[in-house]
Design an enzyme around this catalytic site. Structure first.
Site, PDB file in Angstrom:
ATOM      1  N   THR A 123       0.733  -1.221   0.003  1.00  0.00           N
ATOM      2  CA  THR A 123      -0.049   0.061  -0.058  1.00  0.00           C
ATOM      3  C   THR A 123       0.714   1.353   0.121  1.00  0.00           C
ATOM      4  O   THR A 123       1.955   1.246   0.600  1.00  0.00           O
ATOM      5  CB  THR A 123      -0.940  -0.073   1.188  1.00  0.00           C
ATOM      6  OG1 THR A 123      -1.429   1.376   1.487  1.00  0.00           O
ATOM      7  CG2 THR A 123      -0.111  -0.414   2.414  1.00  0.00           C
ATOM      8  N   ASP A 124       0.276   2.292  -0.587  1.00  0.00           N
ATOM      9  CA  ASP A 124       1.155   3.534  -0.423  1.00  0.00           C
ATOM     10  C   ASP A 124       1.376   4.173   0.986  1.00  0.00           C
ATOM     11  O   ASP A 124       1.939   4.872   1.174  1.00  0.00           O
ATOM     12  CB  ASP A 124       0.341   4.595  -1.388  1.00  0.00           C
ATOM     13  CG  ASP A 124      -1.105   5.003  -0.990  1.00  0.00           C
ATOM     14  OD1 ASP A 124      -1.551   4.351  -0.141  1.00  0.00           O
ATOM     15  OD2 ASP A 124      -1.894   5.810  -1.562  1.00  0.00           O
ATOM     16  N   GLU A 125       0.363   3.578   1.799  1.00  0.00           N
ATOM     17  CA  GLU A 125       0.570   4.005   3.160  1.00  0.00           C
ATOM     18  C   GLU A 125       1.854   3.859   3.946  1.00  0.00           C
ATOM     19  O   GLU A 125       2.369   4.588   4.995  1.00  0.00           O
ATOM     20  CB  GLU A 125      -0.706   3.368   4.052  1.00  0.00           C
ATOM     21  CG  GLU A 125      -1.938   3.781   3.480  1.00  0.00           C
ATOM     22  CD  GLU A 125      -3.148   3.520   4.285  1.00  0.00           C
ATOM     23  OE1 GLU A 125      -3.034   3.506   5.616  1.00  0.00           O
ATOM     24  OE2 GLU A 125      -4.359   3.267   3.750  1.00  0.00           O
ATOM     25  N   TYR A 148      -1.356  -0.255  11.064  1.00  0.00           N
ATOM     26  CA  TYR A 148      -1.569  -1.033   9.903  1.00  0.00           C
ATOM     27  C   TYR A 148      -0.525  -0.718   8.813  1.00  0.00           C
ATOM     28  O   TYR A 148       0.200  -1.439   8.523  1.00  0.00           O
ATOM     29  CB  TYR A 148      -2.851  -0.548   9.323  1.00  0.00           C
ATOM     30  CG  TYR A 148      -2.921  -0.696   7.966  1.00  0.00           C
ATOM     31  CD1 TYR A 148      -2.849  -2.029   7.299  1.00  0.00           C
ATOM     32  CD2 TYR A 148      -3.257   0.008   6.730  1.00  0.00           C
ATOM     33  CE1 TYR A 148      -3.158  -2.466   6.130  1.00  0.00           C
ATOM     34  CE2 TYR A 148      -3.259  -0.142   5.343  1.00  0.00           C
ATOM     35  CZ  TYR A 148      -3.112  -1.507   4.951  1.00  0.00           C
ATOM     36  OH  TYR A 148      -3.133  -1.690   3.839  1.00  0.00           O
ATOM     37  N   LYS A 152       2.442  -3.259   7.350  1.00  0.00           N
ATOM     38  CA  LYS A 152       2.653  -3.629   5.968  1.00  0.00           C
ATOM     39  C   LYS A 152       4.165  -3.030   5.485  1.00  0.00           C
ATOM     40  O   LYS A 152       4.681  -3.730   4.554  1.00  0.00           O
ATOM     41  CB  LYS A 152       1.747  -2.643   5.102  1.00  0.00           C
ATOM     42  CG  LYS A 152       0.468  -3.254   5.241  1.00  0.00           C
ATOM     43  CD  LYS A 152       0.050  -4.463   4.749  1.00  0.00           C
ATOM     44  CE  LYS A 152       0.188  -4.588   3.116  1.00  0.00           C
ATOM     45  NZ  LYS A 152      -0.324  -6.119   2.778  1.00  0.00           N
TER      46      LYS A 152
HETATM   47  P1  NAD Z   1      -9.880  -6.792   3.230  1.00  0.00           P
HETATM   48  O1  NAD Z   1      -9.701  -6.683   4.587  1.00  0.00           O
HETATM   49  O2  NAD Z   1     -11.103  -6.661   2.449  1.00  0.00           O
HETATM   50  O3  NAD Z   1      -9.431  -8.669   2.833  1.00  0.00           O
HETATM   51  C1  NAD Z   1      -8.183  -9.302   3.393  1.00  0.00           C
HETATM   52  C2  NAD Z   1      -8.560 -10.811   3.555  1.00  0.00           C
HETATM   53  O4  NAD Z   1      -7.432 -11.291   4.015  1.00  0.00           O
HETATM   54  C3  NAD Z   1      -9.998 -11.227   3.739  1.00  0.00           C
HETATM   55  O5  NAD Z   1     -10.821 -12.170   2.844  1.00  0.00           O
HETATM   56  C4  NAD Z   1      -9.456 -11.900   5.379  1.00  0.00           C
HETATM   57  O6  NAD Z   1     -10.212 -12.877   5.575  1.00  0.00           O
HETATM   58  C5  NAD Z   1      -8.164 -12.511   4.815  1.00  0.00           C
HETATM   59  N1  NAD Z   1      -7.370 -12.687   6.064  1.00  0.00           N
HETATM   60  C6  NAD Z   1      -7.054 -11.766   7.015  1.00  0.00           C
HETATM   61  N2  NAD Z   1      -6.277 -12.484   7.904  1.00  0.00           N
HETATM   62  C7  NAD Z   1      -5.773 -13.686   7.342  1.00  0.00           C
HETATM   63  C8  NAD Z   1      -4.842 -14.780   7.689  1.00  0.00           C
HETATM   64  N3  NAD Z   1      -4.429 -14.635   9.095  1.00  0.00           N
HETATM   65  N4  NAD Z   1      -4.662 -15.666   6.960  1.00  0.00           N
HETATM   66  C9  NAD Z   1      -5.639 -15.977   5.852  1.00  0.00           C
HETATM   67  N5  NAD Z   1      -6.355 -14.804   5.269  1.00  0.00           N
HETATM   68  C10 NAD Z   1      -6.646 -13.597   6.104  1.00  0.00           C
HETATM   69  O7  NAD Z   1      -8.526  -6.158   2.395  1.00  0.00           O
HETATM   70  P2  NAD Z   1      -8.436  -5.595   0.858  1.00  0.00           P
HETATM   71  O8  NAD Z   1      -8.840  -4.139   1.218  1.00  0.00           O
HETATM   72  O9  NAD Z   1      -8.819  -6.364  -0.004  1.00  0.00           O
HETATM   73  O10 NAD Z   1      -6.814  -5.466   0.785  1.00  0.00           O
HETATM   74  C11 NAD Z   1      -6.092  -6.844   0.197  1.00  0.00           C
HETATM   75  C12 NAD Z   1      -4.750  -6.493   0.166  1.00  0.00           C
HETATM   76  O11 NAD Z   1      -4.471  -5.236  -0.670  1.00  0.00           O
HETATM   77  C13 NAD Z   1      -4.078  -6.106   1.829  1.00  0.00           C
HETATM   78  O12 NAD Z   1      -2.894  -6.685   1.854  1.00  0.00           O
HETATM   79  C14 NAD Z   1      -3.747  -4.476   1.815  1.00  0.00           C
HETATM   80  O13 NAD Z   1      -2.834  -4.151   2.566  1.00  0.00           O
HETATM   81  C15 NAD Z   1      -3.591  -4.441   0.412  1.00  0.00           C
HETATM   82  N6  NAD Z   1      -4.023  -3.019  -0.119  1.00  0.00           N
HETATM   83  C16 NAD Z   1      -5.186  -2.536  -0.029  1.00  0.00           C
HETATM   84  C17 NAD Z   1      -5.684  -1.118  -0.387  1.00  0.00           C
HETATM   85  C18 NAD Z   1      -7.106  -0.814  -0.377  1.00  0.00           C
HETATM   86  O14 NAD Z   1      -7.452   0.404  -0.732  1.00  0.00           O
HETATM   87  N7  NAD Z   1      -8.298  -1.595   0.368  1.00  0.00           N
HETATM   88  C19 NAD Z   1      -4.744  -0.546  -1.062  1.00  0.00           C
HETATM   89  C20 NAD Z   1      -3.478  -1.052  -1.363  1.00  0.00           C
HETATM   90  C21 NAD Z   1      -3.147  -2.217  -0.919  1.00  0.00           C
HETATM   91  P1  TYD Z   2     -10.118   4.430   4.827  1.00  0.00           P
HETATM   92  O1  TYD Z   2     -11.196   3.972   3.926  1.00  0.00           O
HETATM   93  O2  TYD Z   2     -10.083   3.917   6.196  1.00  0.00           O
HETATM   94  O3  TYD Z   2      -8.817   4.237   4.090  1.00  0.00           O
HETATM   95  P2  TYD Z   2      -7.242   4.759   4.453  1.00  0.00           P
HETATM   96  O4  TYD Z   2      -7.189   5.140   5.730  1.00  0.00           O
HETATM   97  O5  TYD Z   2      -6.527   3.511   4.368  1.00  0.00           O
HETATM   98  O6  TYD Z   2      -7.112   5.870   3.384  1.00  0.00           O
HETATM   99  O7  TYD Z   2     -10.222   6.125   4.884  1.00  0.00           O
HETATM  100  C1  TYD Z   2     -10.161   6.750   3.716  1.00  0.00           C
HETATM  101  C2  TYD Z   2     -10.286   8.212   4.291  1.00  0.00           C
HETATM  102  O8  TYD Z   2     -11.349   8.633   4.708  1.00  0.00           O
HETATM  103  C3  TYD Z   2      -9.235   8.610   5.561  1.00  0.00           C
HETATM  104  O9  TYD Z   2      -8.722  10.088   5.229  1.00  0.00           O
HETATM  105  C4  TYD Z   2      -9.999   8.494   6.636  1.00  0.00           C
HETATM  106  C5  TYD Z   2     -11.488   9.086   6.213  1.00  0.00           C
HETATM  107  N1  TYD Z   2     -12.629   8.200   6.910  1.00  0.00           N
HETATM  108  C6  TYD Z   2     -13.429   9.370   7.645  1.00  0.00           C
HETATM  109  O10 TYD Z   2     -13.401  10.322   7.347  1.00  0.00           O
HETATM  110  N2  TYD Z   2     -14.609   8.567   8.042  1.00  0.00           N
HETATM  111  C7  TYD Z   2     -14.735   7.253   8.268  1.00  0.00           C
HETATM  112  O11 TYD Z   2     -15.766   6.697   8.983  1.00  0.00           O
HETATM  113  C8  TYD Z   2     -13.630   6.336   7.606  1.00  0.00           C
HETATM  114  C9  TYD Z   2     -13.748   4.992   7.765  1.00  0.00           C
HETATM  115  C10 TYD Z   2     -12.523   7.085   6.961  1.00  0.00           C
END
Ligand code: NAD
Ligand code: TYD
Length: 344
Positions: A123-125, A148, A152
């Site tokens: 992630t970019d975070e 978090y 990562k």
């Molecule tokens: P999500 O929380 O929707 O899904 C995570 C999945 O991992 C779930 O299905 C959960 O059951 C599974 N999981 C959790 N712990 C586990 C374990 N111990 N063993 C096996 N499975 C397990 O997350 P997401 O948003 O789909 O993100 C997926 C990946 O992409 C993550 O690694 C996250 O860091 C990365 N990512 C997410 C975003 C975003 O915007 N959502 C952006 C960049 C990177």
């Molecule tokens: P989020 O979807 O949790 O993603 P990330 O923290 O990984 O960027 O949040 C996106 C943005 O929205 C972040 O600036 C936090 C804000 N946010 C709120 O203002 N209210 C909320 O209830 C949530 C979940 C996020």
């Protein structure tokens, strides 16, 4: 190719598994997922009867379970993670176990089983927060600000070490904020869409002027696919949508699209350590691999809002049970304080 996709029952994982099976008729996929609160087999419903797909419920931190599935696998796409910043602020323990220990368990198993490639989905975070200008390139220092993001970043460094020390063919993607179907409604966009649909307040942290770079999940899946097949071992590839928006503008757009009143917006106490702005420079990925995002934000968000509107049973089921306790812990006091002060 025979792929092992960890976290494939989550938001991005389920979209990725569906994308691979639809676009690579020769590929087979094993989805490996613990089905935590964020994992949902309903997300994989379109591929559960596909003979090229198999589902295994297990924990990435369980070395025996991982060893049993990696034999004969050509590549691992590692998405399994605890992924929500607010949950990591409340308790980081499980983030270390899954995101850090789980990644090392997978790396060790991949090396021993001579798996051909390991793609770490990050992630970019991990780069921290930006001021009003500039964008993260791959060389930007790792400056994570939430538990978090720190977990990562730790995982990314373990992936790098496995490549340098053991010669494991490993590479990393770092993507900006995703949106689209099947996203768990604790993240900004699905939380605000489903709250608006239920005429519940939208809890906006602080002034709502934080900026995120939004990418449609299918564009992210296309990037993962090209990096997996054509990326160079040991490299990091940034992935971004080039769609920077303030949270307050995203919230207003959701309310306007659904025809809901602006009075549903509620400014609540800010998230501690809240990153102000993320922006991704994905020019390396474009230059080397020819990838670019395709979905304009206006069309993507409209389609996503329509998806949640059409899939009410999906999110109502997800928002019941344990989610209600999480919601009360995270927002109960904040929302009560905002209304006691008469804040919009
Ligand atoms: P999500 O929380 O929707 O899904 C995570 C999945 O991992 C779930 O299905 C959960 O059951 C599974 N999981 C959790 N712990 C586990 C374990 N111990 N063993 C096996 N499975 C397990 O997350 P997401 O948003 O789909 O993100 C997926 C990946 O992409 C993550 O690694 C996250 O860091 C990365 N990512 C997410 C975003 C975003 O915007 N959502 C952006 C960049 C990177
Ligand atoms: P989020 O979807 O949790 O993603 P990330 O923290 O990984 O960027 O949040 C996106 C943005 O929205 C972040 O600036 C936090 C804000 N946010 C709120 O203002 N209210 C909320 O209830 C949530 C979940 C996020």
């Amino acid at each position: 190719m025979r792929l092992l996709v960890t976290g494939g029952a989550g938001f991005i994982g389920a979209n990725f598994v569906q994308h691979v099976l639809a676009t690579h008729p020769e590929d087979e996929v094993v989805t490996f997922d613990l089905l935590t609160y964020a994992g949902n087999l309903a997300n994989l419903e379109p591929v559960m009867t596909d003979p090229r797909h198999r589902f295994v419920r297990a924990d990435v931190a369980d070395a025996d379970a991982v060893k049993a599935v990696v034999e004969g696998v050509d590549a691992i796409v590692h998405l399994a993670a605890e992924s929500h910043v607010d949950r990591s602020i409340a308790d980081a323990t499980v983030f270390l176990r899954t995101n850090v220990v789980g990644t090392q368990v997978l790396l060790d198993a991949a090396r021993r089983a001579k798996v051909g490639r390991f793609l770490q989905v990050s992630t970019d975070e991990v780069y921290g927060s930006l001021g009003p200008t500039g964008a993260f390139a791959e060389e930007h220092p790792l400056q994570p600000n939430s538990p978090y993001a720190a977990s990562k970043a730790a995982a990314d460094l373990l992936v790098r070490a496995a490549h340098r020390t053991y010669g494991l063919d490993a590479l990393i993607t770092r993507c900006s904020n995703n949106y689209g179907p099947y996203q768990f409604p604790e993240k900004l966009i699905p939380l605000f869409v489903t709250n608006a649909l239920a005429d519940e307040p939208l809890p906006l942290y602080g002034d709502g002027c934080q900026v995120r770079d939004w990418i449609h999940v299918v564009d992210h899946c296309r990037a993962l696919d090209v990096v997996l097949r054509r990326g160079r071992a040991g490299e990091i590839y940034n992935v971004g949508g080039g769609n920077e928006h303030r949270n307050i503008d995203v919230a207003r757009r959701i309310l306007a699209t659904l025809g809901k009143p602006a009075t549903l917006l509620r400014h609540v106490a800010d998230r501690p350590g809240h990153d102000r702005r993320y922006a991704i420079d994905a020019s390396k990925t474009t230059r080397e691999l020819g990838w670019a995002p395709r979905e304009p934000f206006a069309a993507g968000i409209a389609a996503t809002i329509a998806w949640y509107r059409a899939h009410r049973p999906w999110w109502e089921a997800v928002k019941s049970g344990a989610y209600r306790d999480y919601y009360e812990r995270t927002y109960g006091a904040r929302l009560r304080a905002a209304s006691a002060e008469g804040r919009p």
